[in-house]
Write an enzyme that holds these catalytic residues in place. Sequence first.
Site, mmCIF file in Angstrom:
data_model
loop_
_atom_site.group_PDB
_atom_site.id
_atom_site.type_symbol
_atom_site.label_atom_id
_atom_site.label_comp_id
_atom_site.label_asym_id
_atom_site.label_seq_id
_atom_site.Cartn_x
_atom_site.Cartn_y
_atom_site.Cartn_z
ATOM 1 N N GLU A 155 2.873 1.231 5.236
ATOM 2 C CA GLU A 155 1.260 1.624 5.756
ATOM 3 C C GLU A 155 0.766 0.454 5.699
ATOM 4 O OE1 GLU A 155 -1.845 4.672 4.578
ATOM 5 O OE2 GLU A 155 -0.378 4.485 3.299
ATOM 6 N N LYS A 168 1.109 -1.077 0.177
ATOM 7 C CA LYS A 168 0.126 0.160 0.037
ATOM 8 C C LYS A 168 0.759 1.227 0.046
ATOM 9 C CE LYS A 168 -3.987 2.343 2.322
ATOM 10 N NZ LYS A 168 -3.390 3.518 2.166
ATOM 11 N N ASP A 223 2.094 5.059 -0.022
ATOM 12 C CA ASP A 223 1.679 6.468 0.710
ATOM 13 C C ASP A 223 2.110 7.424 0.108
ATOM 14 O OD1 ASP A 223 0.858 7.819 2.794
ATOM 15 O OD2 ASP A 223 2.493 7.511 4.144
#
Length: 328
Positions: free
Chosen positions: A185, A44, A46
């Site tokens: 993240e 994921k 950021d």
Amino acid sequence: MAKASSKEPRELPPSEPMPARVDPCLATLVDKPPKGPDWAYEVKWDGYRIAVHIESGRVRILTRGGYDWTDRFPSIVDDARRLAVKTAILDGEAVVLDDKGRSDFGMLQRALGRLPSAVEAGAIVFYAFDLLYLNGRDLRRLPLRERRRLLEPLVAGREGAVRLSEEVQADGDEFFRVACAHGLEGIIAKHVEKPYRSGRGEWWQKITCKRRNSFVIVGFEPSTVPGRLGRLLLAARNDGGLVYVGGCGAGWSHELSRELRNVLASIVTKKPAVNLRRKNAVFTEPMLVAEVEYRAWTDDGKLRHASFKGIHELEEGSEVYDLSANLA
């Protein structure tokens, strides 16, 4: 971890005009990764979600909300022109990497010029994770595994401003554990047999190492150190209005503290946007949004252990945490 396996490729769809804009597919937040052979995982990132539109003679970059930010990403535009395509729409994330290879939202904002910074715009990298249109063909009806099969030859192995967001098939729990251990993240899980569907749905899921959301800045408390920021006062949406959800007093350097204080001082108001009385509060116009990482909510609806991660302007379509939607 092995890469996602592919089945026999499907026939490409017929030629269609290139859409001017595609509403992005959004991941649903879940507590733990889904399991099964039809799920693949990615880091994921950021950063800022953007779509790179490559057309004859030009490249356009559109934000998640549909704003044209082409001039803010010159290195991505320049590198996208070098891709071996006539027309294409690439979906992905614009990021700046720290010295450990992790995406850093604050560094990205500084590279974009939101605040004074030594981080240059050329440091921004675009990680492509989906291909929506290619050489006259709209690919959104194809399953993700087919879209990835077409995307990978275009961007895999590149080290410029346009790169491939790697996809793996693995045990989701283990991948999530490793991601969190490396300070990332979180992860994204995607169903490889699903077409591309705009909006939020279960076919893309996000699992975060810590909770993270956007809140409207409605004021601040000065630091005991002259000229610095002590605490941000934050609000969430609720039934069409704003409600105070607590403060954030960590996550910035001394230098950034001064810069934020100066920015907020320029939008001070005597009419608070929320019903709140605090002795040292200085209220501001609700014009800015803070990205905040936190552990949980208190019983009375306040953020616990909130840490500042970034700031941006409140614009139409900005995603702000909505209490009424999340309690429904």
